[in-house]
Design an enzyme around this catalytic site. Sequence first.
Site, mmCIF file in Angstrom:
data_model
loop_
_atom_site.group_PDB
_atom_site.id
_atom_site.type_symbol
_atom_site.label_atom_id
_atom_site.label_comp_id
_atom_site.label_asym_id
_atom_site.label_seq_id
_atom_site.Cartn_x
_atom_site.Cartn_y
_atom_site.Cartn_z
ATOM 1 N NE ARG A 275 -3.821 -0.125 2.103
ATOM 2 C CZ ARG A 275 -4.704 0.378 2.970
ATOM 3 N NH1 ARG A 275 -4.645 0.008 4.242
ATOM 4 N NH2 ARG A 275 -5.602 1.258 2.575
ATOM 5 C CB ALA A 305 9.580 -0.909 -4.900
ATOM 6 N N GLY A 306 8.237 -3.550 -5.817
ATOM 7 C CA GLY A 306 7.311 -4.655 -5.603
ATOM 8 C C GLY A 306 7.954 -6.009 -5.850
ATOM 9 C CG ASP A 307 9.649 -6.701 -9.608
ATOM 10 O OD1 ASP A 307 8.430 -6.957 -9.678
ATOM 11 O OD2 ASP A 307 10.264 -6.074 -10.492
#
Length: 358
Positions: A275, A305-307
């Site tokens: 989030r 970043a999400g990876d």
Amino acid sequence: MCPLRSAFGASRGAGNRFPIQGCSVTETKSATLDVVAIGNAIVDVLARADDAFLAEHALTKGGMQLVDTETAELLYDNMGPGMEISGGSAANTLAGLAALGKKCGFIGQVCKDQLGDVFAHDIHTLGIAFDTPARTEEPPTARCLILVTPDGQRTMNTFLGASQFLPAAAIDKALIQSASILYLEGYLWDPAEPRAAMRSAIAMAKDAGRKVAFTLSDTFVIDRHRDDFLALIEEGMIDILFSNEGEITFLTGKSDFDAAVAALAPKVPVLVSTRSEKGAIAVVDGVRSEVPAAPVAEVVDTTGAGDLFAAGFLAGHVEGLPVADCLKLGAAAAAEVISHYGARPEADLKQIRAKTLA
């Protein structure tokens, strides 16, 4: 200290005191690899750009769009000096996992060209098994032109090239069934040929009693394949689902994040959603854990970043760590990658892990 855009810290509630319930990795035959991923084999080309450049080329800041050969060439000719770094969402996640000491394998399609050789060299250097035969015909190896603005936001323009022609014949059954977790990149669901290949891989993994993890990747992918994704979830084909706040609300059609989580969590053993500055949550067998955003000294580039969050979380998961620790590792890995240009870790993630879980 600036807030970390996609990484997260400590948990609250009962979920932080005991190992993951109902999602531990148990198979009928001992696995020799931790994670095998299927995804786009892409070389990233990163360059700095300002908001005026994005406006001039009608690019949505912070978004990702697929581009054709002509557009890719136009942007490349007009963007500033860049650097080439092997990328691709799932491959980035494996890079993080390998840096954390996990044994991994990758399946993805390159062309037999210069960028294809760069990608293969880079992933082999990380100790990741990669034996997908390179194509000898057009199109060339995929590349992602990433424009990074001064605030660290990245705008991605992806030419899928050879990666969208991954055939089902390239799926190595023995490799799939040797891993505790099969990790699938949502971006690669868009082209028909690799979509069929991933369906085949899911069946192989399930036949072997392995877990299947899936990342939704982007709302544009969901928009095109919502029915497919929901069907996979309803049929129990997805054991671990990664998303961000926008993706999970878009998938469920709920405008409220908590309502989206409530609608989806009962259908997935492990639901993880990031989030941005509000942190992240994980719902495991109905138990929700939350973490705040972890700090980072300077947000340089949010690419990956999400990876890397997924890498940290999965690393903890395969070790059977508590949910809170899985989230903390995800936060730490994401914090490292957004502190510099590029979507692959540069610092020693094992040292960061030790400090994070001390």
